[in-house]
Design a protein around this motif. Structure first.
Motif, PDB file in Angstrom:
ATOM      1  N   LEU A  97       0.823  -1.200   0.000  1.00  0.00           N
ATOM      2  CA  LEU A  97       0.000   0.000   0.000  1.00  0.00           C
ATOM      3  C   LEU A  97       0.862   1.258   0.000  1.00  0.00           C
ATOM      4  O   LEU A  97       0.548   2.249  -0.675  1.00  0.00           O
ATOM      5  CB  LEU A  97      -0.950  -0.006   1.196  1.00  0.00           C
ATOM      6  CG  LEU A  97      -2.014  -1.106   1.184  1.00  0.00           C
ATOM      7  CD1 LEU A  97      -2.784  -1.131   2.505  1.00  0.00           C
ATOM      8  CD2 LEU A  97      -2.980  -0.918   0.008  1.00  0.00           C
ATOM      9  N   HIS A 102      -0.099   5.252  -0.894  1.00  0.00           N
ATOM     10  CA  HIS A 102      -1.071   5.541   0.154  1.00  0.00           C
ATOM     11  C   HIS A 102      -0.389   5.939   1.465  1.00  0.00           C
ATOM     12  O   HIS A 102       0.775   5.593   1.711  1.00  0.00           O
ATOM     13  CB  HIS A 102      -1.975   4.328   0.380  1.00  0.00           C
ATOM     14  CG  HIS A 102      -2.754   3.931  -0.835  1.00  0.00           C
ATOM     15  ND1 HIS A 102      -3.710   4.738  -1.406  1.00  0.00           N
ATOM     16  CD2 HIS A 102      -2.697   2.806  -1.610  1.00  0.00           C
ATOM     17  CE1 HIS A 102      -4.234   4.134  -2.472  1.00  0.00           C
ATOM     18  NE2 HIS A 102      -3.619   2.962  -2.620  1.00  0.00           N
ATOM     19  N   ALA A 276      -4.761  -6.010  -0.968  1.00  0.00           N
ATOM     20  CA  ALA A 276      -4.499  -4.699  -1.556  1.00  0.00           C
ATOM     21  C   ALA A 276      -5.308  -4.477  -2.823  1.00  0.00           C
ATOM     22  O   ALA A 276      -5.607  -3.341  -3.188  1.00  0.00           O
ATOM     23  CB  ALA A 276      -3.003  -4.556  -1.856  1.00  0.00           C
TER      24      ALA A 276
END
Length: 397
Positions: A97, A102, A276
């Motif tokens: 991630l 992110h 994910a």
């Protein structure tokens, strides 16, 4: 090589029970499975397949953006347990991630042994910009000062009580995704393989209680049911170390059942990849259950032979026993004595999940890690094995 009628009938029966087109007679691909008949050993190639079609293995980097569609940078919370088979998942999930751009926070159980794998590697996560903290996820004050999140992954809850605080907060934040790590062990015993997400589960399972609560409060939840996880940073090593511990010491390897039962062993990073994959996939994964597994099948006997080959042992001593006839103080064998496996077909179809890790290649790396922590030299006793072998007269040890 020719196969006897009895051998072919046995193979066909296994494959029909599994509902899989899993055999490829010849070629260099696939995993070797061993069928023992008297003094003869017959080899055939097993290639895992989707029902009625061949699997294509895809290797390389996985991106939740490229596989599931565009996703703007999100603020994501991972609630991580202190270990077990799921301990390594959070590490890989946070890595993926963060690499996707992110803003990731991983909240660890305060009882975590930070000096052990994978937690001793959390410095890697910090270097990638991941916020690492520790606190009780059942205490609302733990989350004060964190702000809100766009998505949450719960990798700790085993009951409604242990998920309620995080789930209620996620609801108040208006999250776009709530991923939950459940377990494929909750399926009721059956005879249809691979086990699909539609099969009945044990209603008394704590994971089912969590799924029910997430649905009840209206979260955009997605439940992942992994099975038989391994990885280089795991701190639950039973599935593979059971075999390595014995073959490197020249010990017989007791196997519950015929050894021809099919299993899947899934890399923790592949589980993280599936998780994910729901980020940026829209509403398709909402309120859905996905089985987490590799698309490779292997028999237990073939797995033992593979472990032996990797560790330099030419011929492992495999001892099959009937668990119903052998009296033990406690269970030792890490797998079931019959077929038990799930498949990732649904996740592939819904949001383009791809398995990346090849068991044969990964086992070599796993064995190097096994040696690096000194397990090949560690003194060990095998009292349960001795109980088993003493009850199988021709293999008394």
């Amino acid at each position: 090589m020719k196969y006897s009628g009895a051998i072919l009938a046995s193979i066909a029966l296994n494959l029909l029970l599994c509902g899989y087109v899993a055999m490829n007679m010849g070629g260099s691909n696939g995993l070797k499975s061993t069928i023992r008949a008297g003094k003869n050993t017959y080899h055939h190639q097993i290639r895992s397949a989707l029902p009625l079609r061949r699997v294509t293995r895809v290797h390389g980097a996985y991106s939740s953006h490229s596989a599931a569609g565009a996703a703007y940078p999100m603020k994501i919370l991972i609630v991580q347990n202190k270990g077990g088979g799921h301990g390594e998942i959070g590490y890989h999930l946070a890595t993926r991630l963060a690499n996707d751009g992110h803003d990731v926070t991983i909240l660890g159980d305060p009882a975590t042994k930070k000096e052990s794998f994978p937690f001793s590697r959390y410095g890697d996560l910090r270097a990638q910009g991941v916020t690492v903290s520790y606190g009780d996820p059942c205490d609302p004050s733990t989350f004060s000062g964190m702000g809100s999140f766009d998505a949450v992954f719960d990798n700790i809850a085993k009951s409604k009580d242990t998920c309620k605080v995080v789930a209620d907060l996620a609801k108040s934040w208006g999250v776009q995704n709530f991923g939950y790590v459940s377990s494929a062990g909750m399926y009721k015993p059956g005879y249809v393989f691979p086990m699909s997400e539609k099969l009945p589960v044990k209603e008394t399972a704590g994971q089912k209680e969590v799924e029910n609560y997430l649905n009840e409060i209206g979260l955009p939840w997605t439940s992942f049911r992994p099975q038989y996880i391994y990885g280089p940073l795991t701190n639950k090593r039973d599935y593979l170390d059971y075999f390595f511990d014995r073959v490197v010491r020249g010990r017989p390897v007791p196997v519950a059942g015929s050894g021809q039962q099919l299993v899947t062993l899934t890399h923790a990073n592949d589980v993280a990849g599936m998780m994910a994959g729901i980020i940026g996939a829209g509403t398709k994964p909402h309120r859905q259950v996905y089985n987490c597994a590799t698309d490779e099948l292997i028999t237990v006997d073939a797995l033992i032979e593979l472990c032996a080959k990797i560790s330099g042992v030419s011929t492992p001593q495999i001892v099959h026993y009937d668990p119903k006839k052998v009296k033990l103080d406690k269970k030792a064998f890490p797998f079931r004595d019959s077929h038990f496996f799930v498949a990732p077909n649904k996740a592939k179809e819904d949001f383009g999940y791809k398995c990346e890790h090849d068991l044969v290649k990964e086992l070599k790396a796993y064995y190097e890690g096994y040696k690096a922590i000194g397990k090949d030299q560690k003194e060990m006793s095998f009292p349960i094995d001795d109980q088993i072998l003493n009850q199988v007269p021709m293999y008394a040890y």
